[in-house]
Design an enzyme around this catalytic site. Sequence first.
Site, PDB file in Angstrom:
ATOM      1  N   SER A   8     -54.205  37.138  48.554  1.00  0.00           N
ATOM      2  CA  SER A   8     -55.607  37.460  48.291  1.00  0.00           C
ATOM      3  C   SER A   8     -56.073  38.573  49.230  1.00  0.00           C
ATOM      4  O   SER A   8     -56.805  39.478  48.814  1.00  0.00           O
ATOM      5  CB  SER A   8     -56.485  36.226  48.511  1.00  0.00           C
ATOM      6  OG  SER A   8     -56.482  35.379  47.387  1.00  0.00           O
ATOM      7  N   LYS A  22     -55.320  28.593  58.825  1.00  0.00           N
ATOM      8  CA  LYS A  22     -54.375  29.167  57.854  1.00  0.00           C
ATOM      9  C   LYS A  22     -54.535  30.689  57.787  1.00  0.00           C
ATOM     10  O   LYS A  22     -53.552  31.432  57.851  1.00  0.00           O
ATOM     11  CB  LYS A  22     -54.666  28.557  56.480  1.00  0.00           C
ATOM     12  CG  LYS A  22     -53.759  29.047  55.370  1.00  0.00           C
ATOM     13  CD  LYS A  22     -54.283  28.712  53.975  1.00  0.00           C
ATOM     14  CE  LYS A  22     -54.551  27.227  53.786  1.00  0.00           C
ATOM     15  NZ  LYS A  22     -54.741  26.885  52.354  1.00  0.00           N
ATOM     16  N   THR A  77     -48.808  31.502  45.977  1.00  0.00           N
ATOM     17  CA  THR A  77     -48.807  30.280  46.800  1.00  0.00           C
ATOM     18  C   THR A  77     -47.481  29.539  46.633  1.00  0.00           C
ATOM     19  O   THR A  77     -46.840  29.144  47.622  1.00  0.00           O
ATOM     20  CB  THR A  77     -49.998  29.373  46.442  1.00  0.00           C
ATOM     21  OG1 THR A  77     -51.184  30.160  46.430  1.00  0.00           O
ATOM     22  CG2 THR A  77     -50.144  28.244  47.436  1.00  0.00           C
ATOM     23  N   ASN A 135     -51.164  25.522  39.349  1.00  0.00           N
ATOM     24  CA  ASN A 135     -50.737  26.853  39.782  1.00  0.00           C
ATOM     25  C   ASN A 135     -49.678  26.804  40.887  1.00  0.00           C
ATOM     26  O   ASN A 135     -48.638  27.464  40.791  1.00  0.00           O
ATOM     27  CB  ASN A 135     -51.970  27.648  40.246  1.00  0.00           C
ATOM     28  CG  ASN A 135     -51.595  28.964  40.887  1.00  0.00           C
ATOM     29  OD1 ASN A 135     -51.459  29.063  42.108  1.00  0.00           O
ATOM     30  ND2 ASN A 135     -51.384  29.973  40.070  1.00  0.00           N
ATOM     31  N   LYS A 185     -64.806  27.880  52.276  1.00  0.00           N
ATOM     32  CA  LYS A 185     -64.374  27.170  51.062  1.00  0.00           C
ATOM     33  C   LYS A 185     -65.615  26.783  50.269  1.00  0.00           C
ATOM     34  O   LYS A 185     -66.681  26.599  50.857  1.00  0.00           O
ATOM     35  CB  LYS A 185     -63.604  25.896  51.448  1.00  0.00           C
ATOM     36  CG  LYS A 185     -62.759  25.318  50.327  1.00  0.00           C
ATOM     37  CD  LYS A 185     -61.417  26.007  50.242  1.00  0.00           C
ATOM     38  CE  LYS A 185     -60.584  25.544  49.088  1.00  0.00           C
ATOM     39  NZ  LYS A 185     -59.200  26.052  49.198  1.00  0.00           N
ATOM     40  N   LYS A 216     -63.142  33.711  53.879  1.00  0.00           N
ATOM     41  CA  LYS A 216     -62.195  33.827  52.764  1.00  0.00           C
ATOM     42  C   LYS A 216     -61.680  32.434  52.455  1.00  0.00           C
ATOM     43  O   LYS A 216     -61.271  31.696  53.366  1.00  0.00           O
ATOM     44  CB  LYS A 216     -61.030  34.746  53.173  1.00  0.00           C
ATOM     45  CG  LYS A 216     -60.001  34.948  52.076  1.00  0.00           C
ATOM     46  CD  LYS A 216     -60.419  36.048  51.113  1.00  0.00           C
ATOM     47  CE  LYS A 216     -59.675  36.024  49.799  1.00  0.00           C
ATOM     48  NZ  LYS A 216     -60.296  35.134  48.777  1.00  0.00           N
ATOM     49  N   GLY A 231     -59.604  31.189  43.759  1.00  0.00           N
ATOM     50  CA  GLY A 231     -59.379  29.939  43.029  1.00  0.00           C
ATOM     51  C   GLY A 231     -58.878  28.814  43.925  1.00  0.00           C
ATOM     52  O   GLY A 231     -58.529  29.019  45.089  1.00  0.00           O
ATOM     53  N   ASP A 232     -58.863  27.628  43.367  1.00  0.00           N
ATOM     54  CA  ASP A 232     -58.267  26.431  43.975  1.00  0.00           C
ATOM     55  C   ASP A 232     -58.169  25.446  42.802  1.00  0.00           C
ATOM     56  O   ASP A 232     -58.140  25.879  41.635  1.00  0.00           O
ATOM     57  CB  ASP A 232     -59.149  25.890  45.121  1.00  0.00           C
ATOM     58  CG  ASP A 232     -58.438  24.841  45.985  1.00  0.00           C
ATOM     59  OD1 ASP A 232     -57.647  25.214  46.858  1.00  0.00           O
ATOM     60  OD2 ASP A 232     -58.644  23.620  45.770  1.00  0.00           O
ATOM     61  N   GLN A 245     -58.807  26.226  56.459  1.00  0.00           N
ATOM     62  CA  GLN A 245     -58.670  27.635  56.072  1.00  0.00           C
ATOM     63  C   GLN A 245     -58.789  28.576  57.275  1.00  0.00           C
ATOM     64  O   GLN A 245     -58.148  29.625  57.305  1.00  0.00           O
ATOM     65  CB  GLN A 245     -59.752  27.960  55.031  1.00  0.00           C
ATOM     66  CG  GLN A 245     -59.454  29.169  54.160  1.00  0.00           C
ATOM     67  CD  GLN A 245     -58.511  28.869  53.002  1.00  0.00           C
ATOM     68  OE1 GLN A 245     -58.646  27.860  52.351  1.00  0.00           O
ATOM     69  NE2 GLN A 245     -57.555  29.752  52.755  1.00  0.00           N
TER      70      GLN A 245
HETATM   71  P1  NDP Z   1     -54.506  23.331  39.848  1.00  0.00           P
HETATM   72  O1  NDP Z   1     -55.846  22.911  39.395  1.00  0.00           O
HETATM   73  O2  NDP Z   1     -53.854  24.493  39.212  1.00  0.00           O
HETATM   74  O3  NDP Z   1     -53.471  22.119  39.791  1.00  0.00           O
HETATM   75  C1  NDP Z   1     -53.710  20.925  40.471  1.00  0.00           C
HETATM   76  C2  NDP Z   1     -52.650  19.924  40.080  1.00  0.00           C
HETATM   77  O4  NDP Z   1     -52.786  18.757  40.879  1.00  0.00           O
HETATM   78  C3  NDP Z   1     -52.764  19.465  38.656  1.00  0.00           C
HETATM   79  O5  NDP Z   1     -51.494  19.129  38.190  1.00  0.00           O
HETATM   80  C4  NDP Z   1     -53.661  18.250  38.769  1.00  0.00           C
HETATM   81  O6  NDP Z   1     -53.494  17.338  37.700  1.00  0.00           O
HETATM   82  C5  NDP Z   1     -53.171  17.644  40.061  1.00  0.00           C
HETATM   83  N1  NDP Z   1     -54.288  16.965  40.727  1.00  0.00           N
HETATM   84  C6  NDP Z   1     -55.463  17.488  41.112  1.00  0.00           C
HETATM   85  N2  NDP Z   1     -56.271  16.571  41.657  1.00  0.00           N
HETATM   86  C7  NDP Z   1     -55.589  15.429  41.608  1.00  0.00           C
HETATM   87  C8  NDP Z   1     -55.865  14.124  42.028  1.00  0.00           C
HETATM   88  N3  NDP Z   1     -57.053  13.788  42.602  1.00  0.00           N
HETATM   89  N4  NDP Z   1     -54.905  13.190  41.837  1.00  0.00           N
HETATM   90  C9  NDP Z   1     -53.710  13.512  41.263  1.00  0.00           C
HETATM   91  N5  NDP Z   1     -53.400  14.747  40.848  1.00  0.00           N
HETATM   92  C10 NDP Z   1     -54.308  15.684  41.026  1.00  0.00           C
HETATM   93  O7  NDP Z   1     -54.671  23.588  41.421  1.00  0.00           O
HETATM   94  P2  NDP Z   1     -53.693  24.376  42.407  1.00  0.00           P
HETATM   95  O8  NDP Z   1     -52.282  24.268  41.964  1.00  0.00           O
HETATM   96  O9  NDP Z   1     -54.292  25.713  42.614  1.00  0.00           O
HETATM   97  O10 NDP Z   1     -53.903  23.565  43.761  1.00  0.00           O
HETATM   98  C11 NDP Z   1     -53.059  22.489  44.158  1.00  0.00           C
HETATM   99  C12 NDP Z   1     -53.183  22.269  45.654  1.00  0.00           C
HETATM  100  O11 NDP Z   1     -52.781  23.462  46.336  1.00  0.00           O
HETATM  101  C13 NDP Z   1     -54.588  21.961  46.173  1.00  0.00           C
HETATM  102  O12 NDP Z   1     -54.479  21.116  47.301  1.00  0.00           O
HETATM  103  C14 NDP Z   1     -55.089  23.314  46.632  1.00  0.00           C
HETATM  104  O13 NDP Z   1     -56.110  23.209  47.598  1.00  0.00           O
HETATM  105  C15 NDP Z   1     -53.803  23.892  47.212  1.00  0.00           C
HETATM  106  N6  NDP Z   1     -53.735  25.338  47.346  1.00  0.00           N
HETATM  107  C16 NDP Z   1     -53.937  26.179  46.277  1.00  0.00           C
HETATM  108  C17 NDP Z   1     -53.805  27.538  46.436  1.00  0.00           C
HETATM  109  C18 NDP Z   1     -53.928  28.476  45.300  1.00  0.00           C
HETATM  110  O14 NDP Z   1     -53.712  29.685  45.506  1.00  0.00           O
HETATM  111  N7  NDP Z   1     -54.243  28.048  44.093  1.00  0.00           N
HETATM  112  C19 NDP Z   1     -53.516  28.135  47.752  1.00  0.00           C
HETATM  113  C20 NDP Z   1     -53.248  27.171  48.777  1.00  0.00           C
HETATM  114  C21 NDP Z   1     -53.381  25.835  48.572  1.00  0.00           C
HETATM  115  P3  NDP Z   1     -54.315  17.549  36.343  1.00  0.00           P
HETATM  116  O15 NDP Z   1     -53.582  18.622  35.590  1.00  0.00           O
HETATM  117  O16 NDP Z   1     -54.276  16.224  35.690  1.00  0.00           O
HETATM  118  O17 NDP Z   1     -55.679  17.965  36.750  1.00  0.00           O
HETATM  119  O1  2IT Z   2     -56.391  26.871  49.878  1.00  0.00           O
HETATM  120  C1  2IT Z   2     -56.208  28.093  49.730  1.00  0.00           C
HETATM  121  O2  2IT Z   2     -55.693  28.789  50.607  1.00  0.00           O
HETATM  122  C2  2IT Z   2     -56.626  28.699  48.463  1.00  0.00           C
HETATM  123  N1  2IT Z   2     -57.095  27.992  47.578  1.00  0.00           N
HETATM  124  C3  2IT Z   2     -56.511  30.183  48.267  1.00  0.00           C
HETATM  125  C4  2IT Z   2     -57.676  30.890  48.901  1.00  0.00           C
HETATM  126  C5  2IT Z   2     -57.761  32.364  48.622  1.00  0.00           C
HETATM  127  O3  2IT Z   2     -58.762  32.931  49.087  1.00  0.00           O
HETATM  128  O4  2IT Z   2     -56.883  32.951  48.000  1.00  0.00           O
END
Ligand code: NDP
Ligand code: 2IT
Length: 444
Positions: free
Chosen positions: A376, A114, A209, A240, A126, A90, A165-166, A111
């Site tokens: 999830s 986690k 998240t 997100n 992943k 997952k 997603g991520d 992961q």
């Molecule tokens: P999104 O794509 O929704 O948002 C990512 C954000 O981070 C955007 O604002 C993006 O800017 C910025 N960003 C991405 N890459 C870079 C970079 N290299 N340098 C600077 N800014 C950057 O992703 P999420 O919000 O889903 O994910 C954010 C973090 O949270 C990641 O580390 C992800 O692995 C982690 N995560 C996500 C989960 C989820 O459920 N979605 C769960 C657990 C962890 P821009 O808009 O310019 O692209």
């Molecule tokens: O980093 C993470 O935990 C995620 N991007 C969410 C993974 C998931 O299966 O919901």
Amino acid sequence: MSYVDEILERVIAQNPAQPEFHQAVKEVLESLRVVIEADEDKYRKEALLERLTTPERVILFRVPWVDDKGQVQVNNGYRVQFNSAIGPYKGGLRFHPSVNLGIIKFLGFEQVFKNSLTSLPIGGGKGGSDFDPKGKSDREVMAFCQSFMTELCKHIGADTDVPAGDIGVGGREIGFLFGQYKRIRGLYEGVLTGKGLTYGGSLARTEATGYGLVYITQELLKDKGMDLAGKTVCVSGAGNVAIYAIQKAQQLGAKVVTCSDSTGWVYDPEGIDLDALKEIKEVNRARLTEYKKYRPNSEYHEGRGVWQIKCDIALPCATQNELFIEDAKQLVANGCIAVCEGANMPTTLDATKYLQDNGVFFIPGKASNAGGVATSALEMSQNSERLSWTFEEVDQKLQGIMTNIYKNINAAAKRYGKENDYVTGANIAGFEKVLEAMLAQGVC
Ligand code: NDP
Ligand code: 2IT
């Protein structure tokens, strides 16, 4: 040489040019040293750490698709199925130009621990691609997603591997991926999470998240006799995780003054206008430069700089290695109380150490962002029983899970004489269940 040091050397030698993977393994194995060294001969004989740091399976594939000009494009596709000791693989899919095998392996490795911390039956995996959804038309994103799933569908399923997603993968992408899976495999099953509410998605998964991050932050503060209400919070990111962390923090009475994207950052001393942020990012898919149009009194700066702003709580929610030692020093100098990670590994190892050494409470992402994957898993449960729960039911369960994670990492840290070291607590608490399951299942 100690078993832990031997394995650290082995991981670096066997996985050259994968610095993020080395970093994640180093952090975990340093924490596990106390556990491993208590019974080193047994674990060495079982080759436990070799197995823990080697993915069960790595799938690499070509993703050809046609852009709007009729040009064929080719991207790299990845799925790392890291560990299935406690459940089906997952973990999310990341679409970002920086994606490479080392990054997907670091994320898959994190992961595993986690998912164990959620206390739900999910293994770790992943995947992703170096495809950049930015600036692409909906048709181009669909063409890419369909090609990506045409290969990935051979390797996943509701009981084997369930992606989500991520970065760069949200509701739109999950929809295109689900449609293609169903079409090729002929199965309407919970093979992906983060689905739309009309086709098997769970209420509160979008928010989970960010909300979970704030719930565990509140739990930490309560435990220390404080409260989030009235606190100033700095958030990085504007995706997100960041958006829903800001929303929940504001609902609990905190003032969130920053956010950022990959080009710049915003400081809004009166507090971030969430409706404006959502319109810019979720509706218009635009840059943060737009924010000033909604809030003329705010500041926009190019580059990075969120951690310069004085705050009580810092929530890094963008990406890996975005909070460095200089940032940690600035946060300490500004009197920051706690750093809780929304992103995966946003804080470098030396910055983490500096924060901890200077009395800042620090919760690592594998504990503090686990609310997303936990929800999830709740989506998977709802899909299996072909029922859907209310927003309040899911949100209640999420709160319970985050409270429980805090209790478990706190207790594990104390058990090993490392009170307030939530990095050690999270790594040990996550590891214990995986260890027991791996040993019970024999050599596999
Ligand atoms: P999104 O794509 O929704 O948002 C990512 C954000 O981070 C955007 O604002 C993006 O800017 C910025 N960003 C991405 N890459 C870079 C970079 N290299 N340098 C600077 N800014 C950057 O992703 P999420 O919000 O889903 O994910 C954010 C973090 O949270 C990641 O580390 C992800 O692995 C982690 N995560 C996500 C989960 C989820 O459920 N979605 C769960 C657990 C962890 P821009 O808009 O310019 O692209
Ligand atoms: O980093 C993470 O935990 C995620 N991007 C969410 C993974 C998931 O299966 O919901």
